[in-house]
Design a protein around this motif. Sequence first.
Motif, PDB file in Angstrom:
ATOM      1  N   PHE A 450       7.947   0.890 -35.932  1.00  0.00           N
ATOM      2  CA  PHE A 450       8.718   0.091 -34.981  1.00  0.00           C
ATOM      3  C   PHE A 450      10.201   0.440 -35.076  1.00  0.00           C
ATOM      4  O   PHE A 450      10.688   0.899 -36.112  1.00  0.00           O
ATOM      5  N   GLN A 452      14.349  -0.108 -35.209  1.00  0.00           N
ATOM      6  CA  GLN A 452      15.247  -1.055 -35.858  1.00  0.00           C
ATOM      7  C   GLN A 452      15.601  -2.165 -34.877  1.00  0.00           C
ATOM      8  O   GLN A 452      15.707  -1.944 -33.675  1.00  0.00           O
ATOM      9  N   VAL A 454      13.620  -4.882 -34.665  1.00  0.00           N
ATOM     10  CA  VAL A 454      12.398  -5.663 -34.538  1.00  0.00           C
ATOM     11  C   VAL A 454      12.339  -6.687 -35.672  1.00  0.00           C
ATOM     12  O   VAL A 454      12.680  -6.388 -36.817  1.00  0.00           O
ATOM     13  N   ALA A 455      11.900  -7.905 -35.325  1.00  0.00           N
ATOM     14  CA  ALA A 455      11.857  -8.992 -36.299  1.00  0.00           C
ATOM     15  C   ALA A 455      10.414  -9.356 -36.649  1.00  0.00           C
ATOM     16  O   ALA A 455       9.465  -8.878 -36.018  1.00  0.00           O
ATOM     17  N   HIS A 458       7.928 -10.409 -33.931  1.00  0.00           N
ATOM     18  CA  HIS A 458       7.282  -9.381 -33.125  1.00  0.00           C
ATOM     19  C   HIS A 458       6.053  -8.820 -33.835  1.00  0.00           C
ATOM     20  O   HIS A 458       5.020  -8.558 -33.217  1.00  0.00           O
ATOM     21  N   ILE A 459       6.151  -8.631 -35.152  1.00  0.00           N
ATOM     22  CA  ILE A 459       5.053  -8.062 -35.927  1.00  0.00           C
ATOM     23  C   ILE A 459       3.896  -9.060 -36.043  1.00  0.00           C
ATOM     24  O   ILE A 459       2.719  -8.674 -36.097  1.00  0.00           O
ATOM     25  N   GLU A 500      13.229 -14.613 -36.585  1.00  0.00           N
ATOM     26  CA  GLU A 500      13.967 -13.713 -35.705  1.00  0.00           C
ATOM     27  C   GLU A 500      14.913 -12.788 -36.455  1.00  0.00           C
ATOM     28  O   GLU A 500      15.733 -12.105 -35.850  1.00  0.00           O
ATOM     29  N   PRO A 502      15.936  -9.483 -38.082  1.00  0.00           N
ATOM     30  CA  PRO A 502      15.445  -8.101 -38.002  1.00  0.00           C
ATOM     31  C   PRO A 502      15.008  -7.576 -39.366  1.00  0.00           C
ATOM     32  O   PRO A 502      15.651  -7.833 -40.382  1.00  0.00           O
TER      33      PRO A 502
END
Length: 605
Positions: A450, A452, A454-455, A458-459, A500, A502
């Motif tokens: 993913f 950079q 992405v928090a 999201h995963i 949230e 990152p």
Amino acid sequence: MFQNYDSHSDPAAHPPRLAALRRELAARELDGFLVPRADAHQGEYVATRDARLAWLSGFTGSAGFCIVTPDRAGVFIDGRYRVQVKAEVDPAHFTPVPWPETRPADWLRAALPEGGRIGYDPWLQTRREIREMEKGLAGSGIALIALDANPVDAIWPDQPEPPAGAVRLWPGGIAGETAAEKRTRIARALREAGQQAAVLTLPDSVSWLLNIRGADVPKNPVVQCFAIIEETGHVTVFTNPAKFDAELRAALGNEVSVLPLDALTPALTNLAGPVRVDPASAPDRVFALIESMNTPIAEAPDPVILPKACKNPAEIAGMRAAHLQDGAAVTELLCWLDGRAAQLDAEPLTEIDVAQKLEALRVARGILDISFDTIAATGPHAAIPHYHVDRQSNLRILPGHVLLVDSGGQYPDGTTDITRTLPMGPVDPAVRRPYTRVLQGMIAVSQVQFPQGVAGCHIDALARAPLWSEGMDYDHGTGHGVGAGLSVHEGPVRISRISEIPLAAGMILSNEPGYYREGVFGIRIENLIVVETRESPDGRAMLGFETLTFAPIDRRLIEPGLLAPAEIAWLDAYHARVREKIAPLVAGEVRDWLHQATRPLGGGA
């Protein structure tokens, strides 16, 4: 050695304690009181002195709170504890309340429609918690009252003394950075932000900053303390000075002072601002003391929390080493359980037997402590995500039941956390499909690459998607941060719907999707993973996960037809690495068993 299997409390004791608290509140002209699970440091584990919620209600979960009014006592719990709370509190006196679905302010509005005075201990509630509740109560006529003395303490006749565990140094070779270097780094950040000082209230932040470890609370080697770091890099620690011997003080140097806890209040009222304080973790009282002198406050996250979360190469190396020893211990347990599964009728085996066996195996591998109370849960108990076995709840493991073992250790060089679910003999085929979906979610997180930025939120969906396809889900986060020789549950990063922050290189998290069928069985598979940088063909900055945990994942509950070729390839490659890394650490029948347990899913050598 490390886990207490005695029952936490006498159920008959809690109603009289509740009645005594109500009398105490009436004497103080209060219409209610907030009883949090947390201590002044917002820790997941609390010292016995601070276990007010468990003492009052019987609820022993690691998160939650109680609101007591003259005729109601609501115990607020999230999805992890919906089953557990029913077994621990007396429903005639305490009412479980689903939270965060039910906001405490809304509950209070219904409980006290005519308004009222609700007391709280400002050392136990964060500024953010109080603000949110005040906002929710606006216009209700209900007032929150900060108390100078906790009414639960007033009715607790044999309340234990505060902890006073000795403090030790964390080796520099494992820390990868000296305490002086860390202090300089944090002080620089304060100067760049125009801040004169920061108040640190999280024990793991202070422990990481000063390269020290303690023994004040179970399972987490932190030093219970507060601290102030100035923009010069000087740190003042507020705790029981007897914890620090002369050798340790000399090692910390002149730029670190240790003062008694009662020196904290005058120190807070004599600070020059702006002073950085984290409203998410600092007690409401800390803010009030600084504000009493009109000192400017810069509300911002704890300045240590993100640097601590991004482990350096030495910390990651220590974690890798700890996981190899831990993987060997878990492999020995799995082999032992496999041998016992066929003999359960003739040779009874219980949940406590499993926990004690695993603890002994870890002791032989050099642990200093377990990193949390081992969850050894069979049958219906496996459906309780944070089940705690004691001598009263201890179940015999029956043939055909699923066994879930979630455990970890505090090693001299790192912290571990692993979950495996396995069949104790032939099990109901209904278990296989959700088990496979849980495994697919764990694999999806393990494999993802993913960009950079992405928090964790999201995963999180990747882990749930296979379960969602079957109309299933689980009521806990997919992963939590993990400390390096510190707290097994470490903020601020998580893999969850609400995180949230990152993800960044060096962060270590758990990867643990699950599925729970209340009263029947539970499934969870967990590895620890560390965020690493990845090469990208188009030069984009990408990240991915390296797996730290190495122990066989049971293949007997898998429905191979549900797995995609890439998922089978991942599992086979993972098991090949497990065999490569763990086989040299075990011997005899365990090594033979390991080779069988890690064979490719599709057959072969």
